[in-house]
Design an enzyme around this catalytic site. Structure first.
Site, mmCIF file in Angstrom:
data_model
loop_
_atom_site.group_PDB
_atom_site.id
_atom_site.type_symbol
_atom_site.label_atom_id
_atom_site.label_comp_id
_atom_site.label_asym_id
_atom_site.label_seq_id
_atom_site.Cartn_x
_atom_site.Cartn_y
_atom_site.Cartn_z
ATOM 1 N N SER A 98 0.823 -1.197 0.000
ATOM 2 C CA SER A 98 0.000 0.000 0.000
ATOM 3 C C SER A 98 0.870 1.265 0.000
ATOM 4 O O SER A 98 1.687 1.454 -0.895
ATOM 5 C CB SER A 98 -0.969 -0.029 1.190
ATOM 6 N N ASP A 223 -9.678 -5.447 -4.368
ATOM 7 C CA ASP A 223 -9.156 -4.353 -3.551
ATOM 8 C C ASP A 223 -10.030 -3.111 -3.702
ATOM 9 O O ASP A 223 -10.227 -2.602 -4.803
ATOM 10 C CB ASP A 223 -7.719 -4.039 -3.984
ATOM 11 N N HIS A 251 -7.624 -5.656 -0.133
ATOM 12 C CA HIS A 251 -6.399 -4.884 0.104
ATOM 13 C C HIS A 251 -5.411 -5.656 0.980
ATOM 14 O O HIS A 251 -4.211 -5.488 0.852
ATOM 15 C CB HIS A 251 -6.770 -3.557 0.767
#
Length: 274
Positions: A98, A223, A251
């Site tokens: 991320s 995601d 995610h």
């Protein structure tokens, strides 16, 4: 073992260093708003297979110092460089999730990938987390502004709502509570400042073009935070990269499909997937 690395800025960064005698080293950069503990299910497995796993808490998060400033990608990548220098790391794999993936990309461009032999990006917030006029993917600017407002008005509520979008597979209520607790360990000002960085950061497009080392891109097709189109843009923008879709992940693919995730990382570091 856990210890602190003091940077030239005077900020102390917490490092979790597992199996220092491992045959190959992986340096993990966590995503927002967690810390190195997000990779618990990698640290349980990879050291047993002979790998040295290093997880750092970015400034403002986990057990690291929490100064009021320094939450842009330049400074955060400089922090990583300080840790790499202090530990004298060479020929290691840099792995970022991320926001940690975005920081990894900035590290490759800003510090010429010092010491890095391979790059792994998973659910990376690059080249842009938000939609832009020239990049129609990602979440809206308003969604990020709501996160920032929520951080200042009711951070626990914001974190709960964010946690509800993080995983695709079912998680237990105790696991959800654990994940929530990681976000609470961060400083509120750091939580908001990194979110502000998402709004203003646009250099990752050019940063990606500077990466030439083997790069593995892992991304969940479900995601909701960093949409799958971001992974496709990374694959297109980074030479010598390979994209592996995760069919049953959101995610948090490092937990949603942790066995597959760990296997893909090990195949990659052993030159079996690129």
């Amino acid at each position: 073992m856990g210890y602190y690395v003091k940077l030239q800025s005077g900020v102390k960064i917490y490092v979790e260093d597992i199996n220092q005698e491992g045959k190959k080293t992986i340096l993990f950069l966590h995503g927002w708003p967690g810390d190195h503990n997000l990779f618990e299910y990698q640290f349980n497995v990879l050291p047993k297979e002979g790998y040295r796993c290093i997880g750092i808490d970015q400034r403002g998060f986990g057990e690291s110092d929490k100064p009021f400033s320094g939450y842009d990608y330049d400074t955060l990548s400089d922090d990583v460089f300080g840790v790499v220098e202090a530990l004298k790391l060479k020929n290691f794999m840099l792995a970022g999730h991320s926001t940690g993936g975005a920081i990894a990309i900035r590290y490759m461009a800003r510090h010429n990938g010092d010491g890095v032999s391979k790059l792994a990006l998973f659910a990376a917030a690059a080249p842009s987390l938000i939609k832009r006029s020239y990049f129609p993917y990602g979440i809206t600017r308003e969604a990020v502004e709501d996160i920032i407002k929520g951080t200042y008005s009711d951070r626990p509520k914001m974190l709960r709502q964010f946690g509800d979008t993080f995983f695709f597979q079912h998680i237990s209520e105790p696991f959800s509570d654990w994940f929530f607790s990681l976000g609470l360990r961060a400083a509120s000002w750091a939580t908001a400042a990194v979110a502000n960085t998402w709004l203003d950061e646009e250099k990752l497009f050019s940063d990606m073009k500077k990466i030439t080392i083997p790069t593995l891109i892992l991304h969940g097709i479900h995601d909701q935070v960093c949409l799958f189109q971001l992974a496709e843009a990374q694959n297109k923008g980074i030479k010598n990269s390979k994209l592996v879709p995760f069919q049953y992940s959101g995610h948090g693919l490092f937990y949603d499909e942790k066995d597959k995730f760990n296997e893909e990382l090990m195949k990659f570091i052993e030159n079996k997937s690129l």
